[in-house]
Design a protein around this motif. Structure first.
Motif, short mmCIF file in Angstrom:
data_model
loop_
_atom_site.label_atom_id
_atom_site.label_comp_id
_atom_site.label_asym_id
_atom_site.label_seq_id
_atom_site.Cartn_x
_atom_site.Cartn_y
_atom_site.Cartn_z
N ARG C 30 -4.13 -10.43 -26.22
CA ARG C 30 -3.30 -10.94 -25.13
C ARG C 30 -2.44 -9.81 -24.54
N PHE C 31 -1.87 -9.04 -25.47
CA PHE C 31 -0.97 -7.95 -25.08
C PHE C 31 -1.74 -6.88 -24.31
N VAL C 32 -2.93 -6.52 -24.85
CA VAL C 32 -3.72 -5.47 -24.19
C VAL C 32 -4.15 -5.93 -22.80
N GLU C 33 -4.54 -7.20 -22.69
CA GLU C 33 -4.92 -7.71 -21.38
C GLU C 33 -3.77 -7.65 -20.40
N ALA C 34 -2.57 -7.95 -20.92
CA ALA C 34 -1.38 -7.90 -20.06
C ALA C 34 -1.13 -6.48 -19.58
N ILE C 35 -1.35 -5.50 -20.47
CA ILE C 35 -1.18 -4.11 -20.06
C ILE C 35 -2.11 -3.81 -18.90
N TRP C 36 -3.38 -4.22 -19.08
CA TRP C 36 -4.35 -3.94 -18.00
C TRP C 36 -3.99 -4.63 -16.71
N THR C 37 -3.61 -5.91 -16.84
CA THR C 37 -3.24 -6.64 -15.62
C THR C 37 -2.08 -5.96 -14.91
N THR C 38 -1.08 -5.56 -15.72
CA THR C 38 0.08 -4.90 -15.12
C THR C 38 -0.32 -3.62 -14.41
N ILE C 39 -1.14 -2.82 -15.08
CA ILE C 39 -1.53 -1.54 -14.47
C ILE C 39 -2.38 -1.77 -13.23
N LYS C 40 -3.28 -2.75 -13.33
CA LYS C 40 -4.09 -3.08 -12.14
C LYS C 40 -3.20 -3.54 -11.00
N LEU C 41 -2.22 -4.37 -11.36
CA LEU C 41 -1.30 -4.90 -10.34
C LEU C 41 -0.54 -3.75 -9.67
N ILE C 42 -0.03 -2.84 -10.51
CA ILE C 42 0.74 -1.72 -9.97
C ILE C 42 -0.12 -0.87 -9.05
N ILE C 43 -1.34 -0.54 -9.52
CA ILE C 43 -2.20 0.33 -8.70
C ILE C 43 -2.60 -0.37 -7.40
N ALA C 44 -2.94 -1.67 -7.52
CA ALA C 44 -3.34 -2.40 -6.31
C ALA C 44 -2.19 -2.46 -5.31
N CYS C 45 -0.97 -2.78 -5.80
CA CYS C 45 0.20 -2.84 -4.91
C CYS C 45 0.45 -1.49 -4.27
N LEU C 46 0.32 -0.46 -5.11
CA LEU C 46 0.57 0.90 -4.64
C LEU C 46 -0.37 1.26 -3.50
N ILE C 47 -1.66 1.02 -3.72
CA ILE C 47 -2.65 1.37 -2.69
C ILE C 47 -2.41 0.54 -1.43
N PHE C 48 -2.20 -0.76 -1.65
CA PHE C 48 -2.00 -1.62 -0.48
C PHE C 48 -0.75 -1.21 0.30
N SER C 49 0.32 -0.88 -0.43
CA SER C 49 1.56 -0.49 0.26
C SER C 49 1.38 0.82 1.02
N LEU C 50 0.56 1.72 0.47
CA LEU C 50 0.31 2.98 1.18
C LEU C 50 -0.49 2.71 2.46
N ILE C 51 -1.47 1.82 2.36
CA ILE C 51 -2.25 1.49 3.56
C ILE C 51 -1.34 0.87 4.61
N VAL C 52 -0.52 -0.09 4.17
CA VAL C 52 0.42 -0.72 5.10
C VAL C 52 1.32 0.34 5.73
N GLY C 53 1.77 1.28 4.91
CA GLY C 53 2.64 2.34 5.42
C GLY C 53 1.97 3.20 6.47
N PHE C 54 0.71 3.58 6.19
CA PHE C 54 -0.03 4.41 7.16
C PHE C 54 -0.19 3.67 8.47
N VAL C 55 -0.69 2.44 8.36
CA VAL C 55 -0.94 1.67 9.58
C VAL C 55 0.37 1.45 10.34
N GLY C 56 1.40 1.10 9.59
CA GLY C 56 2.70 0.84 10.21
C GLY C 56 3.24 2.07 10.92
N ALA C 57 3.16 3.22 10.26
CA ALA C 57 3.68 4.46 10.86
C ALA C 57 2.88 4.83 12.09
N TRP C 58 1.57 4.61 11.99
CA TRP C 58 0.72 4.89 13.15
C TRP C 58 1.08 3.96 14.30
#
Lengths: 260, 311, 246
Positions: C30-58
């Protein structure tokens, strides 16, 4: 009219060396309501070095920026080796292969080393072979006497060194004409000399040069022809000797008396 | 040149190093932005950059939400707008004006800010102590609470703090909202601690030296010379932190504290969880938070501009 | 691993500190799965926020005043409302309006709670990224772009080779600040039952009644993650620093 689609250094134009390399005719340019150039005409032959002098705000920088199509013009014609700069369908790459430009503030790319600054444009813009470009770049570094500074970043170089890198960067494109826009104005007095020497050597090698400068002594020594501009017009021009010693126009006289 | 018109040019607070000349020629705004980022890193927060017309967009969103909800709503049930009018006092003040709902968000934010500031200033002063153990200890505490997620801190306090304290002669009950106050004051404390340390460090060392040469002792120097000068530059980040704190108070609805989000959910529940009511109620919730935070954030920017010129 | 588990089992028997995740196979999973979910969540949010930032700045550089105002409104909205309410808003309101499909007897939404967490947090952090990228692009002087065009660069080439690399270096410190904040903000996904670390820890302590132990684990996990991110980012910042510029 030039055929802009041709590639190669000026091979496709009907220009011949007996015609002026740069021919500026009745150029008008305004920024909004402010008319900066009010009908300027001048010719530069191949291998000639001309200096444009005049008070600040007289339109000299604007004029040479127009030659490079950094500013557009409202009226008149600028021909560079037969290429019409004022043509809306102008192939800017074709023009910029012929015309190199050095700026007052160097404008090096601060995230690239000196040698990378020199090599970047030939590789990305001209798609030249990397090894050949490197070889050329190294010879240019030697030419501007910056051996040992190849891998320094612009922020680590003095103003004079940066400006010489900027000159080398322009030369890397193998231009036929070089434009110098007050290249020593931002420099410390002690480094002005090294940059001027580099330009003088270029001129002596037969490079066609158009300089905007405040260095009167230098202009007198290097230029084949001097143009004096004021209020967007060429007030007077002539060979250095006659221009400096025997100016006719009262505005020229006044300017020279203030500056010399 | 576009770059020179950038708003930040006027409030650069850490300018003035030796390579200024070279830098100005090439990347005029870049260094200013870097130092701004460093200030923000230290203070742990962004400057909120607001203009009055932004409020209009919030209201447009609200009208849009109400409009679409109206279109969707079945005629025989209470309309979304009527439902909102019916329930908005409940969301804002709780039943019979019991100072719950959104007013509890504000009460929590006040107390958390109060405790957080007192503890934060103390911790910040410890961070500039001359005693190494005090300095290191307070640094560790600061970093620990700064870098923990707010929700984790809140859970810790809500679950591990006793619900009453027995002092032997009197038993003090600690309601959930008061625990939330403690939970929120911890990250505020840590971040303000860094603000204090940063403000003190940003003063030129000449101030310390001249005070020393006038025979002030360290305590006198700190209280009479250094801190009064730091005070002004700590105010804008302090207000900024208040805004962030206020925007974080809805978190305690997870633990059932009776604030605005909890009451919004209850109100929606009482109306039978009709889907067309959701946008109206949630946008209303966002709106009241925005209306409260917005003027404060603007005020902080004005203060910052005012101080930037004088400093 | 055996030894590790035995140690914590013994610790529980002797002192009562119940780090159940370290010796119980199921909880460990359970714990290991939570680690993965958290890391996946962080990376996905990070990438999405960068895309939003690029598009927004443009989009902020767009000619149209309406487009610029919409972007400005978006930035102010996401900066000045509680991120937790934003997540709830996205999940409950927008999640309600988006289509779902029949997953064998019950309706399953196309975008689940994980998806909405990414979208919501991505827009939240993207609002800051937009501002950061815009100011980075503004920091590149017009004259440097001019120099590139004098060398024959097209607009696109000068963006790729000059403006963007420079702007990126300029905004990297501010960007890093925002990404560290984003990492901490991902815990808000708890509110819509994304099985990330905060949520899973809550489940584990509900099942095992070991709140203080799981709290310690949580603190170590998040402070550790932040420390790794900050360390990595500051190394990256140093390597990307433009030499000779402070």
């Amino acid at each position: 009219m030039a055929s802009p689609s041709q590639s190669g250094n000026g091979s496709g134009t009907n220009w011949t060396p007996d015609q002026p390399m740069v021919s500026i005719k009745d150029v008008h340019k305004s920024f909004g309501d402010l008319e900066v150039l009010k009908g300027v005409s001048l010719d530069v032959m191949k291998g000639e070095c001309i200096c444009i002098i005049g008070p600040s705000g007289s339109g000299k920088s604007t004029l040479i920026r127009c030659v490079n199509a950094l500013n557009d013009i409202q009226q008149g014609s600028i021909l560079v080796e037969g290429l019409e700069v004022n043509d809306p369908n102008l192939d800017k790459l074709e023009l910029r292969k012929k015309v190199g430009m050095v700026f007052q503030q160097y404008n090096l790319f601060p995230h690239k080393t000196a040698i990378e600054n020199i090599m970047m444009a030939p590789i990305t813009v001209l798609k030249q072979d990397k090894d050949e470009v490197a070889e050329h770049a190294n010879s240019l570094i030697k030419k501007v006497r910056l051996e040992g500074k190849e891998n320094s970043y612009p922020g680590e170089l003095s103003g004079g060194q940066q400006q010489r890198v900027a000159i080398a960067r322009s030369l890397a494109m193998s231009p036929d004409v070089m434009l110098f826009d007050e290249v020593t104005a931002a420099l410390d007095p002690e480094t002005v000399k090294e940059v001027l020497n580099t330009i003088q050597e270029l001129a002596e090698e037969g490079m066609t040069c158009i300089l905007v400068t405040h260095e009167m002594g230098f202009a007198r020594e290097v230029a084949n022809h001097i143009y004096f501009t004021d209020f967007g017009l060429i007030v007077e021009h002539g060979a250095p000797a006659t221009f400096f010693d025997d100016a006719k126009d009262p505005r020229t006289k006044e300017f020279l008396s203030q500056i010399l | 040149m576009v770059a020179l018109d950038h708003k930040g040019m006027s409030d650069n607070r850490t300018a003035g190093t030796s390579d200024e000349k070279v830098f100005e020629v090439l990347l005029p705004v870049a260094r200013q932005q870097r130092s701004q980022a460093m200030i923000e890193r230290l203070e742990g927060t962004f400057r909120l950059n607001l203009h009055p017309h932004h409020a209009i967009w919030m209201f447009l969103l609200f009208i849009l939400a109400v409009g679409t909800a109206h279109a969707q709503a079945p005629k025989e049930l209470i309309s979304p707008i009527d439902a909102l009018i019916k329930w908005s006092p409940f969301i804002l003040w709780g039943p019979e004006g019991g100072l719950t709902g959104f007013s509890l968000n504000i009460i929590i934010s006040f107390f958390a800010m109060l405790f957080g500031t007192i503890a934060g200033v103390a911790l910040g002063l410890m961070q500039i102590s001359l005693l190494l153990p005090v300095r290191t200890g307070s640094w560790i505490v600061t970093q620990f609470f700064r870098n923990s997620p707010w929700l984790v801190l809140l859970f810790t306090i809500m679950l591990l703090f006793p619900f009453e304290i027995d002092l032997g002669f009197v038993v003090i009950p600690i309601p959930d909202w008061m625990k939330a106050v403690i939970g929120f004051s911890l990250p505020v404390m840590a971040n303000l601690s860094e603000v204090v340390r940063g403000a003190v460090r940003s003063l030129p060392s000449g101030q310390w030296e001249s005070a020393e040469s006038l025979a002030f002792n360290r305590r006198e120097t700190l209280w009479m010379i250094i801190l009064p000068q730091c005070f002004k530059r700590m105010i804008p980040p302090w207000i900024n932190w208040y805004c962030i704190l206020t925007m974080s108070t809805p978190l305690c609805s997870i633990m059932g504290v009776e604030e605005s989000v909890t009451y919004t959910a209850q109100a929606l529940n009482a109306e039978g969880d009709r889907p067309e009511l959701l946008p109206v109620f949630y946008v209303f919730l966002l709106l009241i938070h925005f209306i409260y935070t917005y003027p404060i954030a603007r005020w902080s920017i004005q203060l910052e501009k005012k101080f930037a010129i004088k400093l | 691993m055996e030894l590790f588990g035995d140690y914590f089992k013994q610790l529980y028997d002797t002192s009562g500190w119940n780090f159940v995740i370290f010796y119980d196979q199921v909880e460990w999973q359970r714990f290991v799965e939570a680690i993965w979910t958290t890391i996946k969540l962080i990376i996905a949010c990070l990438i999405f926020s960068l895309i939003v930032g690029f598009v927004g700045a443009w989009a902020q550089g767009a000619q149209s005043k309406i487009v610029r105002n919409v972007i400005a409104g978006y930035i102010q909205f996401f900066r000045n409302t509680p991120p937790f309410v934003q997540i709830l808003f996205f999940y409950f309101v927008l999640g309600n309006l988006t289509p779902s499909y029949d997953a064998g007897g019950y309706q399953e939404a196309y975008i689940g709670s994980f998806g909405w967490a990414v979208i919501s947090l991505g827009f939240f952090a993207g609002a800051f990224n937009t501002e950061i990228f815009r100011s980075g692009i503004e920091a590149v002087p017009e004259s440097t772009v001019e120099a590139a065009s004098a060398l024959g660069y097209t607009r696109l080439q000068s963006y790729i080779h000059v403006v963007f690399p420079l702007a990126f270096r300029v905004c990297l410190p501010a960007l890093n600040n925002n990404l560290v904040n984003l990492l901490k903000t991902t815990t808000l996904a708890y509110g819509i039952a994304v099985p990330e670390m905060m949520y899973t820890a809550n489940q584990i302590w509900s099942d095992n009644v070991n709140v203080p132990e799981m709290m310690i684990v949580l603190f170590f996990f998040y402070v550790g993650l932040v420390a790794i991110l900050v360390y990595g980012m500051s190394r990256w910042e140093r390597s990307m620093k433009i030499p000779g510029y402070g």
